[in-house]
Design a protein around this motif. Structure first.
Motif, PDB file in Angstrom:
ATOM      1  N   THR A 112       0.838  -1.183   0.000  1.00 45.00           N
ATOM      2  CA  THR A 112       0.000   0.000   0.000  1.00 45.00           C
ATOM      3  C   THR A 112       0.872   1.232   0.000  1.00 45.00           C
ATOM      4  OG1 THR A 112      -0.087  -0.062   2.408  1.00 45.00           O
ATOM      5  CG2 THR A 112      -1.879  -1.126   1.215  1.00 45.00           C
ATOM      6  N   ARG A 116      -1.832   9.624   0.645  1.00 44.41           N
ATOM      7  CA  ARG A 116      -3.141   9.764   1.262  1.00 44.41           C
ATOM      8  C   ARG A 116      -4.279   9.400   0.328  1.00 44.41           C
ATOM      9  NH1 ARG A 116      -5.619  13.416  -1.350  1.00 44.41           N
ATOM     10  NH2 ARG A 116      -4.569  15.179  -2.312  1.00 44.41           N
ATOM     11  N   HIS A 121      -4.705   4.211  -1.022  1.00 47.12           N
ATOM     12  CA  HIS A 121      -4.658   4.005   0.419  1.00 47.12           C
ATOM     13  C   HIS A 121      -5.526   2.819   0.824  1.00 47.12           C
ATOM     14  CE1 HIS A 121      -3.540   5.497   4.372  1.00 47.12           C
ATOM     15  NE2 HIS A 121      -4.754   5.180   4.767  1.00 47.12           N
ATOM     16  N   SER A 122      -5.007   1.999   1.727  1.00 47.32           N
ATOM     17  CA  SER A 122      -5.760   0.843   2.216  1.00 47.32           C
ATOM     18  C   SER A 122      -6.811   1.317   3.215  1.00 47.32           C
ATOM     19  CB  SER A 122      -4.811  -0.147   2.887  1.00 47.32           C
ATOM     20  OG  SER A 122      -5.533  -1.237   3.413  1.00 47.32           O
ATOM     21  N   ILE A 123      -8.072   1.091   2.904  1.00 51.57           N
ATOM     22  CA  ILE A 123      -9.140   1.559   3.788  1.00 51.57           C
ATOM     23  C   ILE A 123      -9.986   0.414   4.324  1.00 51.57           C
ATOM     24  CG2 ILE A 123      -9.308   3.868   2.797  1.00 51.57           C
ATOM     25  CD1 ILE A 123     -11.626   2.895   1.083  1.00 51.57           C
ATOM     26  N   CYS A 349      -9.105  17.882  10.819  1.00 54.14           N
ATOM     27  CA  CYS A 349      -8.488  16.675  11.353  1.00 54.14           C
ATOM     28  C   CYS A 349      -8.993  16.459  12.778  1.00 54.14           C
ATOM     29  CB  CYS A 349      -6.968  16.801  11.344  1.00 54.14           C
ATOM     30  SG  CYS A 349      -6.112  15.357  11.995  1.00 54.14           S
ATOM     31  N   THR A 377     -10.744  11.158   4.074  1.00 52.52           N
ATOM     32  CA  THR A 377      -9.924   9.990   4.344  1.00 52.52           C
ATOM     33  C   THR A 377      -9.947   9.680   5.832  1.00 52.52           C
ATOM     34  OG1 THR A 377      -8.441  10.678   2.557  1.00 52.52           O
ATOM     35  CG2 THR A 377      -7.646   8.951   4.012  1.00 52.52           C
ATOM     36  N   THR A 378      -9.930   8.402   6.163  1.00 51.50           N
ATOM     37  CA  THR A 378      -9.831   7.961   7.551  1.00 51.50           C
ATOM     38  C   THR A 378      -8.583   7.102   7.691  1.00 51.50           C
ATOM     39  OG1 THR A 378     -12.245   7.913   7.751  1.00 51.50           O
ATOM     40  CG2 THR A 378     -10.984   6.769   9.439  1.00 51.50           C
ATOM     41  N   VAL A 379      -7.712   7.485   8.607  1.00 55.51           N
ATOM     42  CA  VAL A 379      -6.499   6.719   8.888  1.00 55.51           C
ATOM     43  C   VAL A 379      -6.546   6.308  10.353  1.00 55.51           C
ATOM     44  CG1 VAL A 379      -3.990   6.714   8.912  1.00 55.51           C
ATOM     45  CG2 VAL A 379      -5.209   8.002   7.152  1.00 55.51           C
ATOM     46  N   GLY A 380      -6.753   5.018  10.585  1.00 57.18           N
ATOM     47  CA  GLY A 380      -6.944   4.560  11.952  1.00 57.18           C
ATOM     48  C   GLY A 380      -8.221   5.146  12.520  1.00 57.18           C
ATOM     49  N   GLN A 382      -8.405   8.467  13.039  1.00 58.32           N
ATOM     50  CA  GLN A 382      -8.345   9.881  12.713  1.00 58.32           C
ATOM     51  C   GLN A 382      -9.020  10.165  11.372  1.00 58.32           C
ATOM     52  OE1 GLN A 382      -7.494  11.361  15.834  1.00 58.32           O
ATOM     53  NE2 GLN A 382      -6.597  12.832  14.424  1.00 58.32           N
TER      54      GLN A 382
END
Length: 450
Positions: A112, A116, A121-123, A349, A377-380, A382
């Protein structure tokens, strides 16, 4: 008995001539060179440019050639900070994505991206929903509110608007299970509600996903999100003859021409416009989806204006007819202008939660702001969201509105407000073409070879 055919035969040349990628930080003092040599195949240029664009690399110059069975490219790039590409993870990703074992050609990528983009991106486990229809103030707020009401968690989304139309791809999962939504009855209910929202008060519906009406679809193939948005909006133009035959989009000085190269029987596409990120991707993506092949290209930028010269043919090897050339011009002008925004960018954010997007977009609507583009976008845990907004009336955004927005939204998430630089018209052409300082042209080379 039929003769045996080894299914690996097609990949034989690729195995003995694997792609070669070189990241060169020594040749130039002010940029990184990305050199790609590979067996040629249809769509390979788009795949290479897509990787560089998803990493938010700025392409200062590019020299592209793919005559015969081999593909050779050189890209002069900078990172997001305007520096050479020195990050080891980024370099490793480029080498892995474009080198041996990549999908260029044939194989699948094995990692991946550190970038961003939703396209890379891996979602996680998700259901992709595609929507397009007539745009209006508050539409995005209504879409996210419906999804929250139907217990759909928005993991990521990309939204574009252009010429009073909207297209978006939304990635959702089930709030309770965190898994993709695959129940046919529930999917049908979601589609019905979203279609109703897209129709709005005008009852505009195409009844089957065609034409100029509301359209929803659950995506099956994992097409790169930016490419899919271009496809959705291009399909919209196909059914709108006025968009292709009427006035072009080039009110900001963008100039697109198509000429014929007699020496080598190419159609030559010349583009001159204000430079911006992902410009080359948007142009190559549009030409590829219109079934044209780029054989040679030279690209340059002076940090303000970009100049591109692309030598193309149809897939059958023929050059463009006159009516085709006009269509290419209109479609490229539209593709270039889709990412051009005015007004402000709102970067948010904060900790993700169900209904966050519905609440944020509702506040934007209440303050009289319309969203022209969005990147969610969602990362973890966040949420990292970017909204491009302007005043719904078309007037400049009042700073009091921004401060009120900051006071209301900033209580729950971090908010960063940036003004989008105004559009600067390109200088008038002199002597039939724009001055091309230090611009390498394949046309000049071809004339010397004849």
């Amino acid at each position: 008995m039929r003769p045996y055919f080894d299914p690996e035969y097609e990949n034989f040349n690729q195995r003995i001539n694997p792609p070669r990628v070189c990241i060169d930080n020594n040749t130039c003092s002010d940029c990184t060179l990305v050199k790609v040599d590979s067996m040629n195949k249809n769509g390979i240029l788009l795949e290479v440019v897509q990787v560089l664009s998803d990493l938010d690399l700025t392409i200062l110059k590019a020299y592209i050639t793919s005559d015969g069975g081999w593909f050779m490219d050189v890209f002069h790039v900078l990172d997001k900070q305007g520096q050479k590409v020195t990050d080891e993870k980024t370099i490793e990703y480029i080498e892995k994505a474009l080198g041996p074992g990549s999908n260029i050609p044939g194989a699948k990528k094995g990692s991946t991206s550190p970038g961003r983009s939703v396209g890379m991106h891996s979602i996680g486990d998700h259901t992709a929903i595609e929507l397009k229809g007539p745009d209006r103030t508050g539409l995005l707020s209504e879409i996210f509110a419906v999804l929250a009401e139907l217990e759909c968690n928005v993991m990521a989304a990309e939204v574009w608007t252009h010429r009073t139309r909207v297209a978006c791809v939304v990635y959702v999962n089930d709030v309770a299970s965190g898994q993709a939504i695959d129940d046919p009855c529930r999917l049908s209910r979601i589609e019905e509600r979203l279609r109703h929202v897209l129709r709005g008060h005008g009852g505009d519906d195409d009844g089957g996903g065609r034409g100029r009406g509301a359209h929803t679809n659950f995506a099956v193939e994992a097409t790169h999100v930016d490419r899919r948005l271009h496809q959705l909006m291009h399909a919209d133009m196909e059914f709108d003859e006025g968009a292709l035959q009427g006035q072009g989009d080039a009110t900001d000085g963008t100039a697109v021409t198509v000429e014929h190269c007699e020496e080598k029987a190419y159609s030559v596409v010349n583009v001159r416009c204000r430079d911006r990120p992902k410009l080359l991707f948007d142009i190559v993506c549009t030409l590829t989806d219109m079934q044209y092949v780029v054989f040679h290209a030279s690209v340059t930028s002076d940090a303000i204006y970009g100049i591109q010269e692309l030598y193309i043919r149809r897939k059958d090897g023929r050059t463009l007819l006159k009516d085709e050339a006009e269509k290419v011009i209109r479609c490229l002008e539209a593709a270039i202008s889709r990412r051009v925004s005015e007004g402000f960018t709102l970067e948010l954010c904060g900790r993700d939660r169900v209904g966050l997007l519905s609440d944020v977009t509702r506040v934007l609507r209440e303050h009289g702001l319309t969203v022209t583009r969005a990147d969610v976008t969602t990362v973890g845990e966040q949420a990292m969201n970017v909204f491009y907004v302007r005043d719904a009336s078309g007037l400049p955004v009042d700073m009091k509105t921004i401060e009120g927005l900051r006071g209301q939204v900033g209580q729950t998430v971090m908010l960063n407000v940036k003004k989008v630089p105004g559009v600067v018209k390109a200088p008038e052409q002199t002597g039939g073409s724009m001055a091309k300082t230090n611009f390498f042209s394949f046309g000049g080379l071809f004339s010397k070879l004849v």
